[in-house]
Design an enzyme around this catalytic site. Structure first.
Site, mmCIF file in Angstrom:
data_model
loop_
_atom_site.group_PDB
_atom_site.id
_atom_site.type_symbol
_atom_site.label_atom_id
_atom_site.label_comp_id
_atom_site.label_asym_id
_atom_site.label_seq_id
_atom_site.Cartn_x
_atom_site.Cartn_y
_atom_site.Cartn_z
ATOM 1 N NE ARG A 1 42.766 57.730 28.526
ATOM 2 C CZ ARG A 1 42.442 58.050 27.264
ATOM 3 N NH1 ARG A 1 43.289 57.829 26.289
ATOM 4 N NH2 ARG A 1 41.280 58.597 26.991
ATOM 5 C CE1 TYR B 1 55.804 38.923 40.830
ATOM 6 C CE2 TYR B 1 54.760 39.644 38.807
ATOM 7 C CZ TYR B 1 54.729 39.484 40.174
ATOM 8 O OH TYR B 1 53.626 39.886 40.878
ATOM 9 C CG ASP C 1 61.738 42.408 35.762
ATOM 10 O OD1 ASP C 1 62.219 43.163 36.618
ATOM 11 O OD2 ASP C 1 60.558 41.997 35.803
ATOM 12 C CE LYS D 1 56.993 43.876 43.474
ATOM 13 N NZ LYS D 1 57.320 42.977 42.375
HETATM 14 C C1 LIG Z 1 56.609 42.432 41.272
HETATM 15 C C2 LIG Z 1 57.335 42.179 40.034
HETATM 16 C C3 LIG Z 1 56.763 42.471 38.786
HETATM 17 C C4 LIG Z 1 55.339 43.002 38.658
HETATM 18 O O1 LIG Z 1 55.210 44.277 39.211
HETATM 19 P P1 LIG Z 1 53.832 44.850 39.829
HETATM 20 O O2 LIG Z 1 54.212 46.233 40.206
HETATM 21 O O3 LIG Z 1 53.475 43.969 40.981
HETATM 22 O O4 LIG Z 1 52.807 44.795 38.749
HETATM 23 C C5 LIG Z 1 57.516 42.257 37.662
HETATM 24 N N1 LIG Z 1 58.777 41.759 37.727
HETATM 25 C C6 LIG Z 1 59.349 41.465 38.908
HETATM 26 C C7 LIG Z 1 60.744 40.911 38.921
HETATM 27 C C8 LIG Z 1 58.660 41.645 40.096
HETATM 28 O O5 LIG Z 1 59.237 41.322 41.264
#
Ligand SMILES: *Cc1c(COP(=O)(O)O)cnc(C)c1O
Length: 395
Positions: free
Chosen positions: A61, A116, A181, A206
C-alpha cells in the site's frame, strides 16, 4: 530522448537494462522483508515523499515498483516532475479533492460544467465534505473564495467536447490550484501543466490502457503536491494493482500511434456526420494553441431517437467508456451523465439527443457504414415531410 513517440516507448524503463530484462517485471508482493526494522518504520513516512532510505517498499500500500515505472513514464509524457497512480480515475479525483481541499482545510471547489458525470456527482454529493460552485469558464474568478481549495475543469469536456482555455482559468484562479482532467485529449494532444495546471488527471481506464481491460487513474503534478497525494493513497488505500500498473505502462508505448490513427478516422467521420441529413449538429474540437490535434471523440445530435440509433448498430460497441481499440458509442443523458440533474445537463450544453462516440481502430469505412445505416434507418430525413410529421407527433 525528447520526442513524444520515443518517451512513450522508453519512459519508466531506466532500470530494465540493469535488471537484465526486456519487459518490466510485475511485482506482486504485498509485503517486503525489512531486516532493519527501525529504518523500515521510517520508510513508512518517507514513501509518501517518494524516496525512502530503506530500499524495501515495506508494504504494497506504500509503494510498488511496477506502478512506479508507469508513474515515471506518464510524468515524462505530461512534462511534470512526477505522477501518482490510483485504482481508478474516480479514486484519483477523490484523492485530489482530499489533498487540495480536505487536508488543506479549504472545503470549497469551483468547477466548470460539463464534467464527467462521476466527477460532477462526487463534487455535488457532499460525500467528501466539500461544497462546489459551478460557473462558466469565464466567471471562475468571481466564484473564488478564501476557502476555495481547488478549481476543476475538463477540456475537451465529457461528453460534449466543450473546450476550456486552461491559461485563462489558471490566471483567474490565482493561487488556487487548477485540476485539468486530460482524459479526452491524452498527453499526446495536450499537456495542461505547460499551461499552468497544478494537477493533470487521467482516467487511465480510457486511452492510456487503450484496450478496455484495465481500470486505473493517475495524477501528474509537482513533487510537493504528489507527496500529499501519496499520503492520501497510503491512508485511504486507493492503490492501483501492479497488474493494472503494468498494463497502463504497456499501453503508453502505443498511445501516440493509437491516438493518431483514431483521430484521423474521427476527423473524416465528423465531416461526414456534419453533412448527414439525420444529424442536427456535430461537436468536434479544432486544433488550437492548446491542443496539438483534434482527437478521436465526437459528440453529435440526431434527429430522432438516439436510443434507436444505438440499438441498430451492428459493429460499433454500445457501451460507456472510451479510448479503446474498438469504437464505442453511448447516450450520455441515459448513462454516463444520468446523475446530473436534467436542467443542469441541458444548461451546460448536453441536450437529450446527444450521442458520444469514441472512434476506435477499425477501418474507417466499416465504422461509417455501420453508423450511416443506423442513422438512415431511424432518424427523420429532412427531405421527407411525412417522416417529419411522425417525429413531431412523437416528441
Ligand atoms: C471515465 C472518466 C473518469 C473516471 O474514471 P474511472 O477510471 O472510470 O474511475 C474521469 N474523467 C473522465 C473525463 C472520464 O472519462
Amino acid at each position: 530522448m525528447t520526442r513524444i513517440e520515443t518517451i512513450a516507448v522508453h519512459g519508466g524503463r531506466d532500470d530494465l537494462a540493469e535488471l537484465g530484462v526486456h519487459a518490466p517485471p510485475i511485482d506482486l508482493s504485498t509485503t517486503y522483508p525489512v531486516p532493519d526494522q527501525a529504518l523500515g518504520g521510517e520508510a513508512l513516512g518517507e514513501w509518501a515523499t517518494g524516496t525512502a532510505r530503506a530500499a524495501s517498499p515495506v508494504y504494497a500500500r506504500l509503494h510498488n515498483p511496477t506502478v512506479a515505472r508507469f508513474e515515471q513514464a506518464l510524468a515524462a509524457l505530461e512534462h511534470t516532475e512526477t505522477s501518482v497512480a490510483f485504482g481508478s480515475g474516480m479514486a484519483a479525483v477523490t484523492a485530489v479533492v482530499q489533498a487540495a481541499c480536505v487536508m488543506a482545510g479549504k472545503p470549497h471547489v469551483v468547477a466548470v460544467r460539463p464534467l464527467y458525470g462521476g466527477t460532477d456527482h462526487l463534487l455535488s454529493s457532499g460525500l467528501l465534505g466539500v461544497t462546489t460552485t459551478y460557473v462558466e469558464a469565464g466567471l471562475v474568478s468571481s466564484a473564488i473564495r478564501p476557502d476555495t481549495g481547488l478549481v476543476v475543469v475538463e477540456t475537451p469536456a465529457n461528453p460534449n467536447l466543450d473546450l476550456v482555455d486552461i491559461e485563462h482559468v489558471v490566471r483567474q484562479a490565482g493561487s488556487v490550484p487548477v485540476m485539468v482532467d486530460n482524459t479526452f485529449a491524452t498527453p499526446i494532444l495536450q499537456n495542461p501543466a505547460l499551461h499552468g495546471a497544478s494537477y493533470v488527471l487521467h482516467s487511465g481506464t480510457k486511452y492510456l490502457g487503450g484496450h478496455g481491460d484495465v481500470l486505473g487513474g493517475v495524477v501528474a503534478c509537482s513533487e510537493e503536491r504528489a507527496a500529499a497525494l501519496r499520503q492520501v493513497r497510503i491512508i485511504t488505500g486507493a492503490v492501483l494493482h501492479p497488474l493494472g500498473g503494468y498494463l497502463l505502462h504497456r499501453g503508453l508505448a502505443t498511445l501516440p500511434l493509437r491516438v493518431e490513427a483514431a483521430s484521423r478516422s474521427a476527423a473524416l467521420l465528423a465531416l461526414r456526420l456534419a453533412e448527414h441529413d439525420a444529424v442536427e449538429f456535430v461537436r468536434y474540437p479544432s486544433t488550437s494553441r492548446q491542443m496539438r490535434g483534434t482527437g478521436a471523440m465526437i459528440a453529435f445530435g440526431v434527429h430522432g431517437d438516439p436510443v434507436e440509433v444505438v440499438r441498430r448498430l451492428k459493429l460499433i460497441t454500445p457501451a460507456v467508456s472510451l479510448g479503446s481499440v474498438d469504437t464505442l458509442i453511448e447516450h450520455p443523458s441515459a448513462l454516463t451523465h444520468r446523475l446530473v440533474p436534467d436542467e443542469e445537463l441541458r444548461a451546460s450544453g448536453v441536450p437529450d439527443n446527444l450521442l458520444r462516440i469514441s472512434v476506435g481502430l477499425e477501418h474507417v469505412e466499416d465504422i461509417w457504414e455501420d453508423l450511416n445505416a443506423a442513422l438512415c434507418d431511424v432518424a427523420y430525413v429532412k427531405s421527407s415531410p411525412t417522416d417529419f410529421l411522425v417525429m413531431a407527433a412523437t416528441r
